[in-house]
Design a protein around this motif. Structure first.
Motif, PDB file in Angstrom:
ATOM      1  N   CYS A 154       0.823  -1.219   0.000  1.00  0.00           N
ATOM      2  CA  CYS A 154       0.000   0.000   0.000  1.00  0.00           C
ATOM      3  C   CYS A 154       0.854   1.265   0.000  1.00  0.00           C
ATOM      4  O   CYS A 154       1.791   1.403   0.777  1.00  0.00           O
ATOM      5  CB  CYS A 154      -0.932  -0.012   1.209  1.00  0.00           C
ATOM      6  SG  CYS A 154      -2.306   1.111   0.988  1.00  0.00           S
TER       7      CYS A 154
ATOM      8  N   TRP B  99       4.688   2.927   3.555  1.00  0.00           N
ATOM      9  CA  TRP B  99       4.270   4.071   4.396  1.00  0.00           C
ATOM     10  C   TRP B  99       5.324   5.189   4.352  1.00  0.00           C
ATOM     11  O   TRP B  99       6.506   4.956   4.619  1.00  0.00           O
ATOM     12  CB  TRP B  99       4.128   3.536   5.809  1.00  0.00           C
ATOM     13  CG  TRP B  99       3.734   4.493   6.885  1.00  0.00           C
ATOM     14  CD1 TRP B  99       4.562   5.288   7.612  1.00  0.00           C
ATOM     15  CD2 TRP B  99       2.416   4.713   7.380  1.00  0.00           C
ATOM     16  NE1 TRP B  99       3.852   5.988   8.534  1.00  0.00           N
ATOM     17  CE2 TRP B  99       2.521   5.653   8.424  1.00  0.00           C
ATOM     18  CE3 TRP B  99       1.140   4.212   7.060  1.00  0.00           C
ATOM     19  CZ2 TRP B  99       1.415   6.093   9.154  1.00  0.00           C
ATOM     20  CZ3 TRP B  99       0.049   4.653   7.785  1.00  0.00           C
ATOM     21  CH2 TRP B  99       0.190   5.574   8.801  1.00  0.00           C
TER      22      TRP B  99
ATOM     23  N   SER C 277      -6.417   7.636   3.967  1.00  0.00           N
ATOM     24  CA  SER C 277      -7.273   7.054   5.012  1.00  0.00           C
ATOM     25  C   SER C 277      -6.677   7.111   6.402  1.00  0.00           C
ATOM     26  O   SER C 277      -7.339   6.771   7.378  1.00  0.00           O
ATOM     27  CB  SER C 277      -7.539   5.576   4.695  1.00  0.00           C
ATOM     28  OG  SER C 277      -8.325   5.458   3.568  1.00  0.00           O
TER      29      SER C 277
ATOM     30  N   CYS D 101      -1.524  -3.118   3.977  1.00  0.00           N
ATOM     31  CA  CYS D 101      -2.102  -1.792   4.257  1.00  0.00           C
ATOM     32  C   CYS D 101      -2.358  -1.616   5.759  1.00  0.00           C
ATOM     33  O   CYS D 101      -3.065  -2.419   6.368  1.00  0.00           O
ATOM     34  CB  CYS D 101      -3.409  -1.683   3.471  1.00  0.00           C
ATOM     35  SG  CYS D 101      -4.326  -0.198   3.839  1.00  0.00           S
ATOM     36  N   ARG D 102      -1.809  -0.570   6.337  1.00  0.00           N
ATOM     37  CA  ARG D 102      -1.974  -0.313   7.780  1.00  0.00           C
ATOM     38  C   ARG D 102      -3.435   0.025   8.100  1.00  0.00           C
ATOM     39  O   ARG D 102      -3.950  -0.348   9.156  1.00  0.00           O
ATOM     40  CB  ARG D 102      -1.080   0.858   8.234  1.00  0.00           C
ATOM     41  CG  ARG D 102       0.437   0.675   8.156  1.00  0.00           C
ATOM     42  CD  ARG D 102       0.951  -0.555   8.859  1.00  0.00           C
ATOM     43  NE  ARG D 102       0.942  -1.693   7.966  1.00  0.00           N
ATOM     44  CZ  ARG D 102       0.504  -2.915   8.314  1.00  0.00           C
ATOM     45  NH1 ARG D 102       0.081  -3.155   9.511  1.00  0.00           N
ATOM     46  NH2 ARG D 102       0.535  -3.911   7.455  1.00  0.00           N
ATOM     47  N   CYS D 103      -4.059   0.772   7.209  1.00  0.00           N
ATOM     48  CA  CYS D 103      -5.451   1.166   7.480  1.00  0.00           C
ATOM     49  C   CYS D 103      -6.365  -0.056   7.443  1.00  0.00           C
ATOM     50  O   CYS D 103      -7.278  -0.187   8.260  1.00  0.00           O
ATOM     51  CB  CYS D 103      -5.903   2.205   6.456  1.00  0.00           C
ATOM     52  SG  CYS D 103      -4.908   3.707   6.517  1.00  0.00           S
TER      53      CYS D 103
HETATM   54 FE1  FES Z   1      -3.171   1.643   3.049  1.00  0.00          FE
HETATM   55 FE2  FES Z   1      -3.618   3.804   4.584  1.00  0.00          FE
HETATM   56  S1  FES Z   1      -1.878   2.491   4.585  1.00  0.00           S
HETATM   57  S2  FES Z   1      -4.771   3.108   2.858  1.00  0.00           S
END
Ligand code: FES
Length: 377
Positions: A245, A249, A267, A319-321
């Motif tokens: 993602c 980061w 996000s 993805c962290r989110c």
């Molecule tokens: Fe993937 Fe925020 S890190 S959308």
């Protein structure tokens, strides 16, 4: 921290989310659910200052998005400022609020690229998803105006279970509009889309059929001189390995939200992390030294199974989110990964998509009323 900062390159992509205001109500919007309570917006001079700082750091690509960026009356001024600084600029718009005159004004100000989004291939479905009776006709007119002004025609469709059966009709519409690039982006589940995931996520069989149709279309185009370029973005919920993602980061992308909050992705403000604000800190400090941006850089933060995984340099743990939304802890591996102990959440979402019966009327539309209701809840 400083050791980390030494290894970090500049933010090449800057996304300026100018506003959360929008005339449409798409239930797949990635804006925060509580957007209605976030009314403050940077003023023109503050935005120009952000653009100056970003460019001085090395940012080269600039996206104007929102909400609907056209509601900002100072958009021509921001475009002109960005052009003077040497950015390659992209306007990401629904087309609502656009006129042929505005397209000309933007072109004169130096805008490089315009992407117009549609919700479906026909007015009924398009307008139902957008929550606006006049959206489709306006989008058609504005897509044509963009092309007439000499821009390449770039169209975007967010694909979900209610329009995925329209793939051939969508492609026919794009041809009819003489599109150059078409992005068929299967819905990603953040913000309002996460809230509506059960009602939006296509089943596996829907997805397979759609992919076949797109591939057939591409094969049929082989003989043409300048075929329309079609990009089909598949949903990561049907993958076994997560997406890398944002290319990692805080590695390339810097988003500035309407109120000046700086984020590593659009996000991230949902995460329990204190993110800096451009009104209080220079962008250079924010990017290289703020705890928020350094939080998930490198791999020392990774727990297992990511820490010892030989693919961690490729997907960065995903993805962290998404990890936060699905497991309540953003440190966890993205549950899309089949090695994740939380992968069952993805499998459950797939099963739910196979049996979902929700109609458009069951979705929660993105509007101020719903935002206030949900935020209070
Ligand atoms: Fe993937 Fe925020 S890190 S959308």
């Amino acid at each position: 921290m400083n050791e980390l900062a030494d290894k970090v390159g500049p933010p090449l992509w800057l996304l300026a989310e100018l506003t959360y205001r929008c005339p449409l109500q798409c239930p797949y919007c990635s804006n925060p659910i509580d957007y209605a309570s976030q009314k403050s917006e940077l003023n023109t001079e503050q935005w120009l200052d952000v653009l100056r700082q970003g460019r001085a750091m090395g940012a080269a690509q600039l996206g104007f998005s929102g909400g609907e960026p056209l509601v900002r009356q100072d958009l021509p001024e921001l475009i002109a400022g960005a052009r003077e600084l040497g950015y390659y600029t992209n306007l990401i718009t629904s087309g609502l609020g656009l006129t042929a005159d505005k397209v000309d004004t933007f072109a004169q100000a130096g805008l490089d690229h315009i992407q117009v989004s549609f919700q479906a291939s026909d007015p009924e479905l398009n307008n139902a998803v957008a929550g606006s009776r006049k959206a489709f006709d306006q989008k058609l007119a504005m897509a044509r105006a963009v092309k007439a002004a000499g821009y390449p025609m770039v169209l975007n469709f967010v694909i979900h279970r209610h329009n995925i059966h329209q793939m051939n009709d969508i492609l026919a519409l794009c041809e009819n509009l003489d599109a150059d690039y078409v992005e068929l982006a299967t819905c990603q589940y953040y913000g309002w889309a996460f809230k509506n995931r059960e009602g939006l996520m296509p089943s596996k069989s829907q997805l397979v059929k759609a992919e076949q149709e797109v591939n057939q279309y591409r094969a049929d185009l082989m003989d043409r001189d300048q075929p329309m370029k079609v990009i089909f973005v598949t949903p990561d919920y049907y993958e076994e390995r997560p997406k890398g993602c944002m290319n990692g980061w805080g590695s390339l992308f810097l988003t500035v939200a309407p109120d000046g909050t700086a984020l590593p992705c659009h996000s991230a403000r949902l995460l329990p992390i204190d993110f800096p604000n451009v009104q209080r800190q220079p962008l250079n400090d924010i990017w290289y030294h703020s705890p928020g941006f350094n939080h998930y850089r490198g791999d020392s933060w990774m727990p297992e199974p990511c820490r010892s995984c030989d693919e961690k340099g490729k997907d960065f743990g995903g993805c962290r989110c998404q990890a936060y939304l699905l497991t309540g802890n953003a440190d966890n591996a993205d549950p899309v990964c089949s090695k994740s102990p939380h992968h069952d959440r993805i499998l459950a979402a797939r099963t739910a998509a196979d049996h979902a019966t929700a109609g458009l009327e069951d979705l929660t539309y993105r509007n101020a009323h719903n935002s206030r209701l949900l935020y209070r809840g």
